[in-house]
Write a protein that holds these residues in place. Structure first.
Motif, PDB file in Angstrom:
ATOM      1  N   ILE A  46       0.823  -1.213   0.000  1.00 33.37           N
ATOM      2  CA  ILE A  46       0.000   0.000   0.000  1.00 33.37           C
ATOM      3  C   ILE A  46       0.860   1.267   0.000  1.00 33.37           C
ATOM      4  O   ILE A  46       0.615   2.205  -0.762  1.00 33.37           O
ATOM      5  CB  ILE A  46      -0.951  -0.004   1.218  1.00 33.37           C
ATOM      6  CG1 ILE A  46      -2.062  -1.022   0.980  1.00 33.37           C
ATOM      7  CG2 ILE A  46      -1.555   1.372   1.479  1.00 33.37           C
ATOM      8  CD1 ILE A  46      -2.962  -1.251   2.172  1.00 33.37           C
ATOM      9  N   SER A  79       9.555  -2.420  10.377  1.00 33.64           N
ATOM     10  CA  SER A  79       8.694  -2.183  11.548  1.00 33.64           C
ATOM     11  C   SER A  79       7.902  -3.447  11.895  1.00 33.64           C
ATOM     12  O   SER A  79       7.697  -3.754  13.073  1.00 33.64           O
ATOM     13  CB  SER A  79       7.768  -0.989  11.310  1.00 33.64           C
ATOM     14  OG  SER A  79       6.686  -1.335  10.465  1.00 33.64           O
ATOM     15  N   ASP A  83       8.293  -5.495  15.250  1.00 31.15           N
ATOM     16  CA  ASP A  83       7.049  -5.514  16.037  1.00 31.15           C
ATOM     17  C   ASP A  83       6.669  -6.933  16.465  1.00 31.15           C
ATOM     18  O   ASP A  83       6.067  -7.139  17.516  1.00 31.15           O
ATOM     19  CB  ASP A  83       5.916  -4.903  15.212  1.00 31.15           C
ATOM     20  CG  ASP A  83       4.646  -4.700  16.021  1.00 31.15           C
ATOM     21  OD1 ASP A  83       4.694  -3.930  17.002  1.00 31.15           O
ATOM     22  OD2 ASP A  83       3.622  -5.327  15.693  1.00 31.15           O
ATOM     23  N   ARG A 269     -11.178  -1.675   3.122  1.00 32.78           N
ATOM     24  CA  ARG A 269     -10.385  -2.911   3.148  1.00 32.78           C
ATOM     25  C   ARG A 269     -10.887  -3.825   4.284  1.00 32.78           C
ATOM     26  O   ARG A 269     -11.401  -3.352   5.303  1.00 32.78           O
ATOM     27  CB  ARG A 269      -8.890  -2.604   3.297  1.00 32.78           C
ATOM     28  CG  ARG A 269      -8.443  -2.225   4.673  1.00 32.78           C
ATOM     29  CD  ARG A 269      -7.038  -1.664   4.686  1.00 32.78           C
ATOM     30  NE  ARG A 269      -6.699  -1.203   6.028  1.00 32.78           N
ATOM     31  CZ  ARG A 269      -6.090  -1.934   6.932  1.00 32.78           C
ATOM     32  NH1 ARG A 269      -5.727  -3.161   6.666  1.00 32.78           N
ATOM     33  NH2 ARG A 269      -5.830  -1.444   8.132  1.00 32.78           N
TER      34      ARG A 269
HETATM   35  C1  GRG Z   1       8.907  -1.840  15.978  1.00 31.60           C
HETATM   36  C2  GRG Z   1      10.058   0.250  15.185  1.00 31.60           C
HETATM   37  C3  GRG Z   1       8.858  -0.500  15.389  1.00 31.60           C
HETATM   38  C4  GRG Z   1       7.685   0.050  15.028  1.00 31.60           C
HETATM   39  C5  GRG Z   1       6.488  -0.689  15.052  1.00 31.60           C
HETATM   40  C6  GRG Z   1       4.180   0.070  12.428  1.00 31.60           C
HETATM   41  C7  GRG Z   1       4.538  -0.599  13.689  1.00 31.60           C
HETATM   42  C8  GRG Z   1       5.343   0.155  14.645  1.00 31.60           C
HETATM   43  C9  GRG Z   1       4.228  -1.870  13.957  1.00 31.60           C
HETATM   44  C10 GRG Z   1       3.560  -2.725  13.002  1.00 31.60           C
HETATM   45  C11 GRG Z   1       2.460  -3.486  13.621  1.00 31.60           C
HETATM   46  C12 GRG Z   1       1.132  -2.923  13.344  1.00 31.60           C
HETATM   47  C13 GRG Z   1      -0.029  -3.773  13.616  1.00 31.60           C
HETATM   48  C14 GRG Z   1       1.012  -1.699  12.882  1.00 31.60           C
HETATM   49  C15 GRG Z   1      -0.216  -1.063  12.592  1.00 31.60           C
HETATM   50  C16 GRG Z   1      -0.201  -0.718  11.179  1.00 31.60           C
HETATM   51  C17 GRG Z   1      -0.513  -1.887  10.355  1.00 31.60           C
HETATM   52  C18 GRG Z   1      -1.899  -2.373  10.345  1.00 31.60           C
HETATM   53  C19 GRG Z   1       0.433  -2.429   9.658  1.00 31.60           C
HETATM   54  C20 GRG Z   1       0.199  -3.473   8.672  1.00 31.60           C
HETATM   55  O1  GRG Z   1       0.200  -2.793   7.465  1.00 31.60           O
HETATM   56  P1  GRG Z   1      -0.336  -3.441   6.119  1.00 31.60           P
HETATM   57  O2  GRG Z   1      -1.733  -3.918   6.305  1.00 31.60           O
HETATM   58  O3  GRG Z   1       0.633  -4.689   6.020  1.00 31.60           O
HETATM   59  O4  GRG Z   1      -0.085  -2.488   5.017  1.00 31.60           O
HETATM   60  P2  GRG Z   1       1.062  -5.608   4.790  1.00 31.60           P
HETATM   61  O5  GRG Z   1       1.109  -6.998   5.369  1.00 31.60           O
HETATM   62  O6  GRG Z   1       0.084  -5.487   3.687  1.00 31.60           O
HETATM   63  O7  GRG Z   1       2.416  -5.116   4.392  1.00 31.60           O
END
Ligand code: GRG
Length: 271
Positions: A46, A79, A83, A269
């Motif tokens: 995305i 990230s 995470d 989505r």
């Molecule tokens: C650990 C430095 C550090 C940061 C972590 C962004 C984040 C901060 C953690 C990711 C985990 C998470 C659930 C973040 C929320 C944003 C989210 C829903 C990310 C997933 O993004 P998509 O749906 O993933 O674009 P795909 O799998 O399509 O790449």
């Protein structure tokens, strides 16, 4: 239909560029390179698609923004890998597959995250004038740092059991998720040769859809916004923010249509 083709075409470009920009899986030492490639499998792409669409919205050529778009996806993958680590969310699975530390071990996963961030920054600096490169690097540094994604992640970690309130939740959403999405759009605008006002409007659009992205995540998981409001309330807020986002596309006319469609895609989505 037009959007589906657009997404397929851009995903194809991005994935092909990865094979050009990244060390191959066999390159020594292969464990880290296999982990790098593995961490990129199955993502929706995305953020880099938003970068390419922003570049086109200001009349730029996709090839000017493609390395930076790939860099942003690597930073996003960093990230996710970090995470999932046991010291963070401790998730055994990501995208339906074992998370990177489950497959390659914790040490390689930690280093793979570091490598994704480092190589990602290198890709941000592959194209553009020196002035644009500086602007792009500063933008990403701000979006990822303690006033951006990492700040949001820490605020969320520290919630742990404490009562959730709206200002805190808004801070977490706009920083942890929103900052990188807004930066993705701004970078596309900068590298596409957009005027400062256009770049600013893309950034504002990005802030609203980034916030929406996380509210929709809450709706999918029944968390965050769904706990403070109910599901209907969360859906209404996501719709309101999407409309706000689109007000920042006015100056782009028909060139902004793809971005408007991407905003709707984020709003609707289901995964
Ligand atoms: C650990 C430095 C550090 C940061 C972590 C962004 C984040 C901060 C953690 C990711 C985990 C998470 C659930 C973040 C929320 C944003 C989210 C829903 C990310 C997933 O993004 P998509 O749906 O993933 O674009 P795909 O799998 O399509 O790449």
């Amino acid at each position: 239909m037009r959007l589906k083709r657009y997404l397929e075409e851009k995903r194809g470009l991005i994935d092909k560029a990865f094979t050009e920009f990244l060390p191959s899986q066999e390159e020594y030492p292969p464990s880290i390179h296999r982990a790098l490639h593995y961490s990129l499998e199955g993502g929706k792409r995305i953020r880099p698609i938003l970068t390419l669409a922003a570049c086109e919205a200001v009349g730029g050529k996709v090839k000017e923004a493609l390395p930076a778009a790939c860099g942003i996806e690597l930073i996003h993958a960093f990230s996710l890998v970090h995470d999932d680590l046991p010291c963070m969310d401790n998730d055994d699975f990501r995208r339906g597959q074992p998370s990177v530390h489950k497959k390659f071990g914790e040490a390689v996963a930690l280093l793979a995250g570091d490598a994704l961030l480092t190589i990602g920054f290198g890709l941000l600096l592959k194209k553009g004038t020196p002035a644009k490169k500086v602007q792009v690097a500063q933008e990403l540094s701000r979006a990822i740092g303690t006033r951006g994604m990492i700040g949001g992640q820490v605020a969320e970690l520290e919630l742990n059991g404490k009562e959730l309130d709206l200002p805190k939740l808004e801070y977490i959403h706009t920083h942890k998720t929103g900052a990188l999405i807004a930066a993705s759009l701004k970078v596309g605008g900068i590298l596409g040769g957009g005027r400062p006002k256009e770049v600013e409007e893309l950034f504002k659009f990005g802030e609203y859809i980034g916030f929406t992205f996380q509210i929709v995540d809450d709706i999918i998981d029944g968390e965050g916004y769904c706990l403070l409001f109910d599901r209907k309330g969360a859906e209404r807020e996501a719709e309101r923010l999407t409309l706000k986002a689109k007000t920042h596309l006015k100056r782009f006319g028909t060139r902004g249509e793809i971005l408007a469609n991407l905003a709707d895609l984020i709003l609707h989505r289901t995964q």
